[in-house]
Design a protein around this motif. Sequence first.
Motif, PDB file in Angstrom:
ATOM      1  N   THR A 180       0.819  -1.205   0.000  1.00  0.00           N
ATOM      2  CA  THR A 180       0.000   0.000   0.000  1.00  0.00           C
ATOM      3  C   THR A 180       0.863   1.270   0.000  1.00  0.00           C
ATOM      4  N   LEU A 181       1.806   1.290   0.945  1.00  0.00           N
ATOM      5  CA  LEU A 181       2.609   2.507   1.104  1.00  0.00           C
ATOM      6  C   LEU A 181       3.456   2.808  -0.146  1.00  0.00           C
ATOM      7  N   PRO A 182       4.177   1.803  -0.686  1.00  0.00           N
ATOM      8  CA  PRO A 182       4.946   2.106  -1.908  1.00  0.00           C
ATOM      9  C   PRO A 182       4.050   2.578  -3.055  1.00  0.00           C
ATOM     10  N   LEU A 183       2.874   1.983  -3.179  1.00  0.00           N
ATOM     11  CA  LEU A 183       1.982   2.416  -4.265  1.00  0.00           C
ATOM     12  C   LEU A 183       1.496   3.837  -4.042  1.00  0.00           C
ATOM     13  N   ALA A 184       1.326   4.193  -2.758  1.00  0.00           N
ATOM     14  CA  ALA A 184       0.822   5.530  -2.455  1.00  0.00           C
ATOM     15  C   ALA A 184       1.936   6.562  -2.401  1.00  0.00           C
ATOM     16  N   MET A 185       3.191   6.091  -2.480  1.00  0.00           N
ATOM     17  CA  MET A 185       4.334   6.986  -2.231  1.00  0.00           C
ATOM     18  C   MET A 185       4.368   8.211  -3.144  1.00  0.00           C
ATOM     19  N   PRO A 186       4.168   8.058  -4.446  1.00  0.00           N
ATOM     20  CA  PRO A 186       4.165   9.270  -5.279  1.00  0.00           C
ATOM     21  C   PRO A 186       3.117  10.269  -4.805  1.00  0.00           C
ATOM     22  N   GLY A 187       1.961   9.747  -4.391  1.00  0.00           N
ATOM     23  CA  GLY A 187       0.921  10.629  -3.878  1.00  0.00           C
ATOM     24  C   GLY A 187       1.343  11.306  -2.593  1.00  0.00           C
ATOM     25  N   VAL A 188       2.024  10.547  -1.733  1.00  0.00           N
ATOM     26  CA  VAL A 188       2.481  11.119  -0.459  1.00  0.00           C
ATOM     27  C   VAL A 188       3.468  12.252  -0.722  1.00  0.00           C
ATOM     28  N   LEU A 189       4.434  11.984  -1.609  1.00  0.00           N
ATOM     29  CA  LEU A 189       5.420  13.022  -1.930  1.00  0.00           C
ATOM     30  C   LEU A 189       4.754  14.239  -2.541  1.00  0.00           C
ATOM     31  N   SER A 190       3.807  13.959  -3.430  1.00  0.00           N
ATOM     32  CA  SER A 190       3.113  15.038  -4.099  1.00  0.00           C
ATOM     33  C   SER A 190       2.347  15.895  -3.092  1.00  0.00           C
ATOM     34  N   ALA A 191       1.669  15.225  -2.158  1.00  0.00           N
ATOM     35  CA  ALA A 191       0.934  15.955  -1.123  1.00  0.00           C
ATOM     36  C   ALA A 191       1.896  16.779  -0.280  1.00  0.00           C
ATOM     37  N   TRP A 192       3.015  16.161   0.074  1.00  0.00           N
ATOM     38  CA  TRP A 192       4.010  16.846   0.905  1.00  0.00           C
ATOM     39  C   TRP A 192       4.491  18.123   0.220  1.00  0.00           C
ATOM     40  N   LEU A 193       4.821  18.011  -1.070  1.00  0.00           N
ATOM     41  CA  LEU A 193       5.339  19.171  -1.798  1.00  0.00           C
ATOM     42  C   LEU A 193       4.277  20.254  -1.956  1.00  0.00           C
ATOM     43  N   LEU A 194       3.032  19.831  -2.181  1.00  0.00           N
ATOM     44  CA  LEU A 194       1.947  20.808  -2.314  1.00  0.00           C
ATOM     45  C   LEU A 194       1.797  21.618  -1.034  1.00  0.00           C
ATOM     46  N   VAL A 195       1.805  20.918   0.103  1.00  0.00           N
ATOM     47  CA  VAL A 195       1.672  21.621   1.375  1.00  0.00           C
ATOM     48  C   VAL A 195       2.892  22.499   1.623  1.00  0.00           C
ATOM     49  N   PHE A 196       4.059  21.975   1.278  1.00  0.00           N
ATOM     50  CA  PHE A 196       5.302  22.745   1.452  1.00  0.00           C
ATOM     51  C   PHE A 196       5.209  24.079   0.705  1.00  0.00           C
ATOM     52  N   THR A 197       4.793  24.003  -0.552  1.00  0.00           N
ATOM     53  CA  THR A 197       4.634  25.218  -1.368  1.00  0.00           C
ATOM     54  C   THR A 197       3.647  26.182  -0.721  1.00  0.00           C
ATOM     55  N   ASN A 198       2.521  25.620  -0.284  1.00  0.00           N
ATOM     56  CA  ASN A 198       1.498  26.458   0.333  1.00  0.00           C
ATOM     57  C   ASN A 198       1.985  27.122   1.605  1.00  0.00           C
ATOM     58  N   SER A 199       2.735  26.352   2.393  1.00  0.00           N
ATOM     59  CA  SER A 199       3.233  26.889   3.659  1.00  0.00           C
ATOM     60  C   SER A 199       4.202  28.042   3.409  1.00  0.00           C
ATOM     61  N   LEU A 200       5.067  27.876   2.413  1.00  0.00           N
ATOM     62  CA  LEU A 200       6.031  28.941   2.102  1.00  0.00           C
ATOM     63  C   LEU A 200       5.310  30.201   1.655  1.00  0.00           C
TER      64      LEU A 200
END
Lengths: 367, 736
Positions: free
Chosen positions: B378-398
């Motif tokens: 599950t986690l490896p399959l979701a990993m691109p989504g996790v990274l993508s979510a992380w980066l989206l929030v990172f951008t928003n936070s900045l």
Amino acid sequence: MSQNSVSVTVRDVTKRFKNTKGREDIFAVRNSDFVVAPGELVTLLGPSGCGKTTTLRMIAGFELPSSGRILIGEEDVTLLPPNLRDTATVFQSYGLFPHMNVADNVAYGLRVRKLPRAEIETKVRAALGLVGLSELADRAPGRLSGGQQQRVALARSLVIEPKVLLLDEPLSNLDALLREQMRIEIRRIQKSLGITAVYVTHDRVEAMSLSDRVVVMKDGIIRQIGVPSAIYSEPDSCFVAGFVGKVAFFPVRVESAGEGGSANCTLSGKAIRAGSAAAGLKGGDEATLMARPESLRLADAGEGAVDGRVTANVYLGSSVECFVGTDYGEILVQIDDLSASRLHAEGAAVSIAFDEERVRLLPTRAD
Amino acid sequence: MLDRKKLARLALVAIAFISADTWIYSSLRGAFRSIMSDTRFKEITLFAKTAPRDAAAQADWIKGAADLLAGSRSVYLAVEASGELAVAAGDQNLAALLRTDAEQPDFKKGIDSVRYLEPFVSTKEYSLASGPGASGSGRIYFAPVPDDSGADIRGALVIFSAASETDRFDGLLLGLAVVALVIFLAIYSVLAFSRDPAMGFAILGLFAIVAAFVAYPLFEALRLTFVVKGAFSLGIWKEILTPRYLEALWGSVRLGLWTATTSTLVGFAFAFLVERSSARGKKFISTMATLPVISPPFSLTLSIILLFGNNGLISRQLLGLSHFTIYGLNGLVIVQTIGMFPIAFMTLSSVLRAIDSTVEDAALDLGASRLRTFLTITLPLAMPGVLSAWLLVFTNSLADFANPLLLSGSYRVLSTEAYMEVTGRNNLGGGAALSLLLLLPTLTAFFAQRYWITRKSYVTVTGKPSTRLTELASRPVLIGLLAFVGFCVVFIVALYGTIVAGCFVKNWGIDYSFTLSNIPEALSRGWKAIVDTVTLAAIATPIAGLLAMTAALVVVRATFFGKRLLEALIMTPFAVPGTLIGIAYILAFNKPPILLVGTAAIIVLNYVVRELPVGLETGAASLRQIDPAIEEAARDLGADTPTVFRTIVLPLIRPAFISSMSYTFVRSMTAVSAIIFLISARWYHLTVQIYNFSELLRFGWASVLATTLIIIVLAAFGLMRLLVRDEGLTEKTISQ
């Protein structure tokens, strides 16, 4: 809804697409040149990717030729956008407006032309009557069967009284029975209106049964233009012969040209006379002998031109297709006379004889 | 398409237009020059009359003449006993010129007409040989200094005036003439060469809009960081790239790292529970997880301050903490996580939903434990989504501006630092440089998200929803997850409750007695802001909606040179922090040729340009679902492009149209980072009003306005749902 029919001229049209990866451009259509006479229905026939739909879209105005001209009647319309051309297209996927009911779909072209309301109503009713859909005027297109959608698309195109009707594989989404029915109907309407039509299909039966003339295309190049019977029985190439019907090919050597277009040749040493020959063949050439299943018959072993064994009999009701394994591959022989004496059991040794008037010599070319 | 006849016609028309353009330009320039010299004549003549008689005073007086016209030189000629005019005082260079070229007809005429008490201006231009600030070429004015009788002269004033002032006007005029030529030729070419002029104009118009309101301001912002007092300089960057400001950059990045990580974790917990478990109340959980995304700026911060601030209800009243402070990194991470985990939740739930649960079943079937299945499948399959979510929030936070503004305390981040630089120190260049600095991590994250991660996705949409879910979480894990999610939900509800409660409390932190007086008070003080905000958002909404749908049609259906550039320019404001856009707008539009600062137009344009990317994406996604044959059929039946757009495209993508409009409206209502730079006394914004009340510690008033804003936002979304609901039928038949 009758009008003065016009001709459609496709003059030396080429369509090139830029190839983004490689260096060379892709030719979708190469030096296409033909004229559709007023009131005529011409079919563009060919395998997928042969450029037939591209040609149609250029006539409709959705694509721009890389070179060459397109004329409707006397008018050069090469650069005219589709909305200013007097053509109407029936699309493969119909392209019905899902947010409008049947009547509104049909009325669309008339509303765009800002016709008076009463006139629109009359014409829409007449068009729906023509395709037999008067009852369904208020339906949403999503709630119609495939055949009904097809009729709406046809009515929508016809109601604007175009000079040219373009049909892009209009029957490919229908089941076999409906297809036959619609085919007859389209032909009936086209003839009764006397409208010039260009019909694109990859289905040879459709092409043969509908058209006044057929344009056979392959790889963007027109291979042959002619009336259906000529395309079927007097093809110019092995490709056309094979594409428009079942056929058997035999490698032969041309001996001499006979009288009345006939020719003499030898098949593995056996002399055979072919009733007709493609132009340009002369004595000594390697050639191909084409034979339709109905121009072959079965004889007792050793009596015909080619010996073999029956591998299968396929019963079709009115006829039997008999497959015979020979040195030249599996050859299909059609047997119309179903009396027991004509049929041979599977495994039986037989010989194939040619109906010499109906076999034809073609140039051998790898295509 | 390009045939010789048309090219020849284009050339002819171009020549005709250029000659007309040149004629208008030169006659306007001539007219302006004569007006300028008229006023100069008057000024100079008047000044000449003030000439003192005393020779010593003349020297001072003649210096004053230099102030009359910028870059001018002057001399005073006195009538000598012989009756000749001779230099008495003034600029040496000009005096030398007069002496050497005394025989010039221009000068002779000048002297002659002065003797008849008529002012004169040289017909030719002269340049002064040398001297300090030799200021190019210019004309020479002769003015008489009449004596007491008024019938004769006692001297003459000669002024050399550099042409620079008229040059500036010439420049502007020339610019206009060139722009007119370009516009004319562009329109003519589209009409002459395009088979579909409407589409051509749409493309041209979009290019013009993004060039003027995306590319130009951002370019200006970048350019002006290299300009100090009109000259090229690295001064601004030298000042910015010092530890003082780099600390703020690190502050932004550190906050982004923390918020992105916590938000992704919280978002994953919510998404897992909703998409991959058999927990009940999924609908409620997912509503609560998307609610904060529409919460107006300052509202969550406000309630955090009300609860945990120096005089907060929980921190002070309930727990009696006196040294605890919510201001700073910890508070910011909490507030941003609550505000931004919905982004992670939405990304992750679509990814988790798309994972075919049969692969998990397969792993379990092959003997893996549930934990192992989760960790290895599950986690490896979701990993691109996790990274993508992380980066989206990172951008928003900045890019976040509102939360740090209220809550950062002594902790420093770039977005507010840029704001302080502009408003506090009036250093626009510095502010631009700081927000450009912010672009570095933001753009890195944006491009990583868009081009790297989306390509690494393993998830393929099969369109076959899995009918049955295997429970991956064991009972204790499930209970733990539920408890955590429940806690978050309670916290979110409490925050919103606090804002509402804040409306009815007399003086938060001191006097908790019930009052209704906040409401009329806040509404009357904030009324102008409310009206302004709603008005401007309502103007921007249909413009942005229509423009977005047009852009979608252009991007999806048209093929033309520069399409990728156009798309990139439209998408740019999505990746660029609002602070930078705001600063870029004041830098670019506070001067000609586009002078907009202080107007409603600049705010509306800002809304439109910033919400265009999302509208474009929504519209394009919707349009790609529609069989092109539908539009082709309409065109084939005689409809031109505008008619096709109006009668076919717009009705078919109505849901996208409405949702992009409501999105624009809501985002415009809740905008703050760019808008705070663009508001003026004439046009105010509700969010800034909330900020002002909070800064004044009028938490009651701020709560009332925040609640008002939340109600407006919820109403807008409700209206959209209502409008889109009856679209089911249409949507089904499109994909027939």
